[in-house]
Each structure stands twice: as structure tokens, then as C-alpha cells.
Design a protein around this motif. Structure first.
Motif, mmCIF file in Angstrom:
data_model
loop_
_atom_site.group_PDB
_atom_site.id
_atom_site.type_symbol
_atom_site.label_atom_id
_atom_site.label_comp_id
_atom_site.label_asym_id
_atom_site.label_seq_id
_atom_site.Cartn_x
_atom_site.Cartn_y
_atom_site.Cartn_z
ATOM 1 N N ILE A 68 0.735 -1.264 -0.002
ATOM 2 C CA ILE A 68 -0.322 0.364 0.074
ATOM 3 C C ILE A 68 1.135 1.218 0.141
ATOM 4 C CG2 ILE A 68 -1.575 1.103 1.413
ATOM 5 C CD1 ILE A 68 -2.114 -1.578 3.028
ATOM 6 N N ALA A 69 0.943 2.217 -0.696
ATOM 7 C CA ALA A 69 1.504 3.307 -1.127
ATOM 8 C C ALA A 69 1.428 4.354 -0.419
ATOM 9 C CB ALA A 69 1.597 3.319 -2.339
ATOM 10 N N VAL A 70 1.746 4.688 0.672
ATOM 11 C CA VAL A 70 0.923 5.695 1.662
ATOM 12 C C VAL A 70 2.194 7.588 1.932
ATOM 13 C CG1 VAL A 70 0.108 6.170 3.905
ATOM 14 C CG2 VAL A 70 0.045 4.044 2.674
ATOM 15 N N GLY A 71 1.543 8.196 1.421
ATOM 16 C CA GLY A 71 2.875 9.435 1.283
ATOM 17 C C GLY A 71 3.736 8.748 0.803
ATOM 18 N N LYS A 72 5.083 9.366 0.857
ATOM 19 C CA LYS A 72 6.463 8.984 0.826
ATOM 20 C C LYS A 72 6.787 7.594 0.735
ATOM 21 C CE LYS A 72 8.441 10.498 5.052
ATOM 22 N NZ LYS A 72 9.787 11.667 5.074
ATOM 23 N N TYR A 73 5.613 6.370 1.615
ATOM 24 C CA TYR A 73 5.682 4.932 1.825
ATOM 25 C C TYR A 73 5.851 4.006 1.284
ATOM 26 C CZ TYR A 73 7.009 7.990 6.340
ATOM 27 O OH TYR A 73 7.407 9.036 6.980
ATOM 28 N N LEU A 74 5.552 2.523 2.037
ATOM 29 C CA LEU A 74 5.075 1.792 0.730
ATOM 30 C C LEU A 74 5.192 0.737 2.055
ATOM 31 C CD1 LEU A 74 4.424 0.113 -1.520
ATOM 32 C CD2 LEU A 74 6.779 -0.707 -1.642
ATOM 33 N N VAL A 75 3.302 0.441 2.216
ATOM 34 C CA VAL A 75 3.600 -0.647 3.659
ATOM 35 C C VAL A 75 3.600 -1.875 2.930
ATOM 36 C CG1 VAL A 75 2.387 -1.084 5.893
ATOM 37 C CG2 VAL A 75 2.642 1.789 4.854
ATOM 38 N N ALA A 97 2.434 -11.807 12.622
ATOM 39 C CA ALA A 97 2.137 -10.339 11.725
ATOM 40 C C ALA A 97 3.693 -9.667 11.611
ATOM 41 C CB ALA A 97 1.219 -9.627 12.258
ATOM 42 N N SER A 98 3.885 -9.390 10.731
ATOM 43 C CA SER A 98 5.388 -8.709 10.566
ATOM 44 C C SER A 98 4.528 -7.436 9.282
ATOM 45 C CB SER A 98 6.663 -9.267 10.360
ATOM 46 O OG SER A 98 6.488 -10.037 9.218
ATOM 47 N N VAL A 99 5.901 -6.571 9.413
ATOM 48 C CA VAL A 99 5.275 -5.524 8.034
ATOM 49 C C VAL A 99 6.511 -4.714 7.835
ATOM 50 C CG1 VAL A 99 4.426 -3.719 9.816
ATOM 51 C CG2 VAL A 99 3.784 -3.609 7.468
ATOM 52 N N SER A 100 6.720 -4.523 6.376
ATOM 53 C CA SER A 100 7.709 -3.524 6.184
ATOM 54 C C SER A 100 6.935 -1.604 5.779
ATOM 55 C CB SER A 100 8.432 -4.154 5.104
ATOM 56 O OG SER A 100 8.973 -3.053 3.652
ATOM 57 N N ILE A 101 8.135 -1.192 5.787
ATOM 58 C CA ILE A 101 7.509 0.361 5.919
ATOM 59 C C ILE A 101 8.992 1.443 4.936
ATOM 60 C CG2 ILE A 101 6.986 2.704 6.751
ATOM 61 C CD1 ILE A 101 5.978 0.442 8.567
ATOM 62 N N ARG A 102 8.516 0.459 3.865
ATOM 63 C CA ARG A 102 9.948 1.300 2.915
ATOM 64 C C ARG A 102 9.628 2.990 2.537
ATOM 65 N NH1 ARG A 102 12.221 -2.205 -1.399
ATOM 66 N NH2 ARG A 102 12.739 -3.390 0.340
ATOM 67 N N SER A 103 10.948 3.414 2.908
ATOM 68 C CA SER A 103 10.703 5.614 2.134
ATOM 69 C C SER A 103 11.929 5.025 1.192
ATOM 70 C CB SER A 103 10.644 6.093 2.733
ATOM 71 O OG SER A 103 11.906 6.445 4.382
ATOM 72 N N GLY A 104 12.107 6.585 -0.032
ATOM 73 C CA GLY A 104 13.230 6.690 -0.266
ATOM 74 C C GLY A 104 13.274 6.317 -1.719
ATOM 75 N N GLY A 151 16.252 4.298 -4.459
ATOM 76 C CA GLY A 151 17.818 4.207 -4.617
ATOM 77 C C GLY A 151 18.523 4.266 -3.435
ATOM 78 N N SER A 152 19.712 4.849 -3.625
ATOM 79 C CA SER A 152 20.991 4.257 -2.558
ATOM 80 C C SER A 152 20.181 5.286 -1.317
ATOM 81 C CB SER A 152 21.925 4.497 -2.865
ATOM 82 O OG SER A 152 22.489 6.237 -3.536
ATOM 83 N N ALA A 153 19.413 5.714 -1.546
ATOM 84 C CA ALA A 153 18.852 6.518 -0.102
ATOM 85 C C ALA A 153 17.768 6.259 0.001
ATOM 86 C CB ALA A 153 18.074 8.121 -0.418
ATOM 87 N N THR A 154 17.296 4.679 -0.225
ATOM 88 C CA THR A 154 15.940 4.330 0.372
ATOM 89 C C THR A 154 16.108 3.387 1.730
ATOM 90 O OG1 THR A 154 15.763 3.286 -1.582
ATOM 91 C CG2 THR A 154 15.153 2.079 0.204
ATOM 92 N N HIS A 155 15.683 3.586 2.668
ATOM 93 C CA HIS A 155 15.243 3.217 4.373
ATOM 94 C C HIS A 155 14.004 2.328 4.593
ATOM 95 C CE1 HIS A 155 16.009 3.495 8.225
ATOM 96 N NE2 HIS A 155 14.856 3.679 8.087
ATOM 97 N N ASP A 156 14.075 0.684 4.690
ATOM 98 C CA ASP A 156 12.483 0.422 5.744
ATOM 99 C C ASP A 156 13.313 -0.079 6.963
ATOM 100 O OD1 ASP A 156 11.866 -1.764 4.749
ATOM 101 O OD2 ASP A 156 12.849 -3.704 3.483
ATOM 102 N N ARG A 157 11.882 0.082 7.372
ATOM 103 C CA ARG A 157 11.800 0.045 8.313
ATOM 104 C C ARG A 157 11.467 -1.738 8.532
ATOM 105 N NH1 ARG A 157 11.585 1.403 13.413
ATOM 106 N NH2 ARG A 157 12.810 3.948 12.318
ATOM 107 N N VAL A 158 11.486 -2.854 9.667
ATOM 108 C CA VAL A 158 10.372 -3.979 9.384
ATOM 109 C C VAL A 158 10.118 -4.117 10.824
ATOM 110 C CG1 VAL A 158 10.671 -6.035 9.413
ATOM 111 C CG2 VAL A 158 11.952 -4.739 7.700
#
Length: 79
Positions: free
Chosen positions: A8-15, A29-36, A38-45
Motif C-alpha cells: 500500500i502506497a501512503v505518501g512517501k511510504y510503501l507499506v 504478523a510483520s510489516v515493512s515500511i519503505r521510504s526513499g 535508490g541508495s537513499a532507501t530506508h526500510d523499517r521492519v
């Protein structure tokens, strides 16, 4: 067995929520929240400790927590 849900795209995040089957037919349950990009990608799990009776419940829980995390970061800072 893993159960993925469409990201799900939410603003600058991909859930991207995930439900993983554990012993006795329960699901974690788990979830990845990705933002950015290329090399500036940040992924919170986030991985949650509770178990759920079905994959749909686990996916819903993970998605709701990700959306809450995003909402917290979207609030204006207190002065």
C-alpha cells in the motif's frame, strides 16, 4: 507458509504487511515500511509478538500498526 498482502502506497511510504504461519495453524504478523529511492532507501521492519487465528487478522494488525506509525511521523512537531 507466508501470506503477503498487496503493498500500500501512503505518501512517501510503501507499506508491505506479511503473515507467517507458525505452529498449530496460528499466524505471526510483520510489516515493512519503505521510504526513499535508490541508495537513499530506508526500510523499517516491525515484527509483532502476538499470534493470530488467521492470516487476514495478522495482515490487518500489521497494516494498522504501520499506518499508525506513519500518522505519528506526519503530525506537526510541538513547539
Amino acid at each position: 507458509m507466508n501470506s503477503d498482502h498487496t503493498p500500500i502506497a501512503v505518501g512517501k511510504y510503501l507499506v508491505s504487511p506479511l503473515a507467517k504461519q507458525q505452529g498449530e495453524g496460528r499466524f505471526a504478523a510483520s510489516v515493512s515500511i519503505r521510504s526513499g529511492r535508490g541508495s537513499a532507501t530506508h526500510d523499517r521492519v516491525m515484527r509483532f509478538s502476538g499470534l493470530f487465528d488467521n492470516a487476514a487478522s495478522a495482515l490487518h494488525y500489521a497494516t494498522e500498526h504501520a499506518l499508525g506509525w506513519i500518522r505519528e511521523r506526519s503530525l506537526p512537531a510541538c513547539v
